[in-house]
Design a protein around this motif. Sequence first.
Motif, PDB file in Angstrom:
ATOM      1  N   SER A   1      -1.794  -4.440  -8.885  1.00 51.00           N
ATOM      2  CA  SER A   1      -2.721  -4.116  -9.971  1.00 51.00           C
ATOM      3  C   SER A   1      -2.559  -4.994 -11.203  1.00 51.00           C
ATOM      4  CB  SER A   1      -2.537  -2.659 -10.403  1.00 51.00           C
ATOM      5  OG  SER A   1      -2.872  -1.783  -9.362  1.00 51.00           O
ATOM      6  N   LYS A   2      -1.365  -5.504 -11.452  1.00 44.82           N
ATOM      7  CA  LYS A   2      -1.122  -6.175 -12.719  1.00 44.82           C
ATOM      8  C   LYS A   2      -1.107  -7.691 -12.512  1.00 44.82           C
ATOM      9  CE  LYS A   2      -0.654  -1.903 -14.210  1.00 44.82           C
ATOM     10  NZ  LYS A   2       0.498  -1.060 -14.058  1.00 44.82           N
ATOM     11  N   ALA A   3      -0.028  -8.241 -11.957  1.00 40.50           N
ATOM     12  CA  ALA A   3       0.074  -9.705 -11.869  1.00 40.50           C
ATOM     13  C   ALA A   3      -0.916 -10.298 -10.876  1.00 40.50           C
ATOM     14  CB  ALA A   3       1.496 -10.114 -11.505  1.00 40.50           C
ATOM     15  N   ARG A   4      -1.461  -9.491  -9.960  1.00 37.54           N
ATOM     16  CA  ARG A   4      -2.412 -10.042  -8.984  1.00 37.54           C
ATOM     17  C   ARG A   4      -3.858  -9.618  -9.258  1.00 37.54           C
ATOM     18  NH1 ARG A   4       0.774 -12.920  -4.901  1.00 37.54           N
ATOM     19  NH2 ARG A   4       2.887 -12.188  -5.239  1.00 37.54           N
ATOM     20  N   SER A   5      -4.086  -9.058 -10.436  1.00 40.49           N
ATOM     21  CA  SER A   5      -5.464  -8.791 -10.908  1.00 40.49           C
ATOM     22  C   SER A   5      -6.275  -7.910  -9.971  1.00 40.49           C
ATOM     23  CB  SER A   5      -6.235 -10.118 -11.092  1.00 40.49           C
ATOM     24  OG  SER A   5      -5.529 -11.017 -11.896  1.00 40.49           O
ATOM     25  N   LEU A   6      -5.635  -6.991  -9.260  1.00 40.30           N
ATOM     26  CA  LEU A   6      -6.379  -6.182  -8.282  1.00 40.30           C
ATOM     27  C   LEU A   6      -6.249  -4.676  -8.549  1.00 40.30           C
ATOM     28  CD1 LEU A   6      -5.725  -8.215  -4.997  1.00 40.30           C
ATOM     29  CD2 LEU A   6      -7.950  -7.811  -6.093  1.00 40.30           C
ATOM     30  N   ALA A   7      -6.292  -4.278  -9.826  1.00 33.79           N
ATOM     31  CA  ALA A   7      -6.194  -2.844 -10.136  1.00 33.79           C
ATOM     32  C   ALA A   7      -7.295  -2.052  -9.443  1.00 33.79           C
ATOM     33  CB  ALA A   7      -6.258  -2.636 -11.652  1.00 33.79           C
ATOM     34  N   GLY A   8      -8.451  -2.683  -9.241  1.00 28.40           N
ATOM     35  CA  GLY A   8      -9.575  -1.991  -8.615  1.00 28.40           C
ATOM     36  C   GLY A   8      -9.446  -1.819  -7.113  1.00 28.40           C
ATOM     37  N   LEU A   9      -8.516  -2.529  -6.489  1.00 21.83           N
ATOM     38  CA  LEU A   9      -8.400  -2.455  -5.026  1.00 21.83           C
ATOM     39  C   LEU A   9      -7.403  -1.379  -4.591  1.00 21.83           C
ATOM     40  CD1 LEU A   9      -9.747  -4.144  -2.724  1.00 21.83           C
ATOM     41  CD2 LEU A   9      -7.622  -5.440  -2.573  1.00 21.83           C
ATOM     42  N   ARG A  10      -6.478  -0.997  -5.494  1.00 19.43           N
ATOM     43  CA  ARG A  10      -5.488   0.055  -5.269  1.00 19.43           C
ATOM     44  C   ARG A  10      -4.545  -0.266  -4.118  1.00 19.43           C
ATOM     45  NH1 ARG A  10      -4.587   1.084  -8.848  1.00 19.43           N
ATOM     46  NH2 ARG A  10      -3.840   3.208  -8.735  1.00 19.43           N
ATOM     47  N   VAL A  11      -3.654  -1.212  -4.332  1.00 14.80           N
ATOM     48  CA  VAL A  11      -2.647  -1.538  -3.325  1.00 14.80           C
ATOM     49  C   VAL A  11      -1.275  -1.694  -3.985  1.00 14.80           C
ATOM     50  CG1 VAL A  11      -1.933  -3.129  -1.498  1.00 14.80           C
ATOM     51  CG2 VAL A  11      -4.377  -2.749  -1.926  1.00 14.80           C
ATOM     52  N   GLY A  12      -0.283  -1.039  -3.395  1.00  9.93           N
ATOM     53  CA  GLY A  12       1.100  -1.178  -3.851  1.00  9.93           C
ATOM     54  C   GLY A  12       2.030  -1.171  -2.660  1.00  9.93           C
ATOM     55  N   TYR A  13       3.299  -1.477  -2.900  1.00  9.29           N
ATOM     56  CA  TYR A  13       4.255  -1.484  -1.791  1.00  9.29           C
ATOM     57  C   TYR A  13       5.662  -1.223  -2.301  1.00  9.29           C
ATOM     58  CZ  TYR A  13       4.865  -6.423  -3.266  1.00  9.29           C
ATOM     59  OH  TYR A  13       5.077  -7.575  -3.978  1.00  9.29           O
ATOM     60  N   ALA A  14       6.548  -0.943  -1.352  1.00 13.20           N
ATOM     61  CA  ALA A  14       7.964  -0.758  -1.670  1.00 13.20           C
ATOM     62  C   ALA A  14       8.778  -1.601  -0.713  1.00 13.20           C
ATOM     63  CB  ALA A  14       8.353   0.705  -1.566  1.00 13.20           C
ATOM     64  N   ILE A  15       9.947  -2.063  -1.191  1.00 11.78           N
ATOM     65  CA  ILE A  15      10.864  -2.841  -0.354  1.00 11.78           C
ATOM     66  C   ILE A  15      12.240  -2.187  -0.417  1.00 11.78           C
ATOM     67  CG2 ILE A  15      12.014  -5.088  -0.065  1.00 11.78           C
ATOM     68  CD1 ILE A  15       9.482  -6.410  -1.076  1.00 11.78           C
ATOM     69  N   GLY A  16      12.793  -1.937   0.763  1.00 15.63           N
ATOM     70  CA  GLY A  16      14.126  -1.333   0.852  1.00 15.63           C
ATOM     71  C   GLY A  16      14.626  -1.461   2.281  1.00 15.63           C
ATOM     72  N   GLN A  17      15.837  -1.024   2.518  1.00 15.27           N
ATOM     73  CA  GLN A  17      16.362  -1.079   3.882  1.00 15.27           C
ATOM     74  C   GLN A  17      15.577  -0.117   4.780  1.00 15.27           C
ATOM     75  OE1 GLN A  17      20.654  -0.863   4.092  1.00 15.27           O
ATOM     76  NE2 GLN A  17      20.913  -2.505   2.577  1.00 15.27           N
ATOM     77  N   PRO A  18      15.538  -0.397   6.099  1.00 17.17           N
ATOM     78  CA  PRO A  18      14.653   0.354   7.004  1.00 17.17           C
ATOM     79  C   PRO A  18      14.829   1.874   6.967  1.00 17.17           C
ATOM     80  CG  PRO A  18      15.476  -1.603   8.102  1.00 17.17           C
ATOM     81  CD  PRO A  18      16.174  -1.547   6.773  1.00 17.17           C
ATOM     82  N   HIS A  19      16.041   2.346   6.679  1.00 19.16           N
ATOM     83  CA  HIS A  19      16.220   3.815   6.665  1.00 19.16           C
ATOM     84  C   HIS A  19      15.444   4.452   5.509  1.00 19.16           C
ATOM     85  CE1 HIS A  19      19.401   3.742   3.433  1.00 19.16           C
ATOM     86  NE2 HIS A  19      19.374   2.486   3.820  1.00 19.16           N
TER      87      HIS A  19
END
Length: 352
Positions: free
Chosen positions: A209-227
């Motif tokens: 939404s912020k650095a990629r200028s896509l607040a209108g598309l509604r996409v986010g993610y998380a990164i962590g170990q598989p568990h």
Amino acid sequence: MNRYWSRVTQQLTPYVPGEQPQIDGLVKLNTNENPYPPSPRALEAIRHATGESLRRYPDPDATAFKTAVARFHGVPADHVFAGNSSDEVLAHVFVGLLKHDLPLLFPDVTYSFYPVYCGLYGIDYRAVPLTDDLSIRVQDYGQPNGGIIFPNPNAPTGRLLPLDDIEALLKANPDSAVVIDEAYVDFGGASAVPLVAAYPNLLVVQTLSKARSLAGLRVGYAIGQPHLIEGLERVKSSFNSYPLDRLAIAGATAAMEDTAYFDQTRRAVMASRARLTEQLTQLGFEVLPSAANFVFARHPSHDGAALLKALRERKVLVRHFKQPRIDQYLRISIGTDAECDALIGALRAIVG
Ligand SMILES: *Cc1c(COP(=O)(O)O)cnc(C)c1O
């Protein structure tokens, strides 16, 4: 209050997002949107995805998008969780990783959605005061807890916490999930993603939404170990199997791949932030050092709420929080240089 509402609904205190008014000529610096358009490649990918295939459900795992995220960050694809906005990812994180018997810890001045999720999911929390200069001090989190979350850089202060401090927090809390909300990290911060391999308790959340200028598309993610990712997948598949639609998967994947455009726009925002900070300082404002696409500033002789109102009368919209400790501050999103100039012109008329 309504007799058809459940007890949970009756007791909710919903989040109030910044306004999206339709006013001609408005200089809109209130919701930290990017002043630049999305990557042309992302827009082309969305156009291309608009067709007969919308008849079909999307890939429930958003594999193309997760692969692009994994490649961008240099992590395996099974370290990535995807959601319909980082707000949705955060919601799943709160119920999936942060709801325990001991209280969740987050700063007293931070993203105001956190206490809202606690209310929705019945999570006990403790607000840990920022220091007098509105910094996070990691030693203050050395108390029994069921999890820790804060944005880095923090919102709405813009202050960045060094990675060494985050690492100290991870070491001191091996039994808690430590969640770093990096909505603004691309505007000058160092991401905690490289720590993920060494810390099974670390989850990093990012948004397009912020650095990629896509607040209108509604996409986010998380990164962590598989568990940790597996825990989030369990929540997601108990809520909505297809959180990312076909257009979102197409556009978000292309946006992650267009690193040249990403670098160009975030550098432009950082340059405008330096310029705006200097101009605000010249007008007598005290501006906190910001690593985000906004600044948090107060004027020693002008009330925050009064400034908000006076700016609004001049068609400049910024954000103000009626909250103890920060009610004298304005949070100003970084616009184009022309938008920043309009803000400075209005402020000069008000305070000058
Ligand atoms: C903007 C913001 C988000 C939400 O981002 P979306 O992906 O648009 O939901 C999350 N956390 C913080 C701190 C933010 O400022």
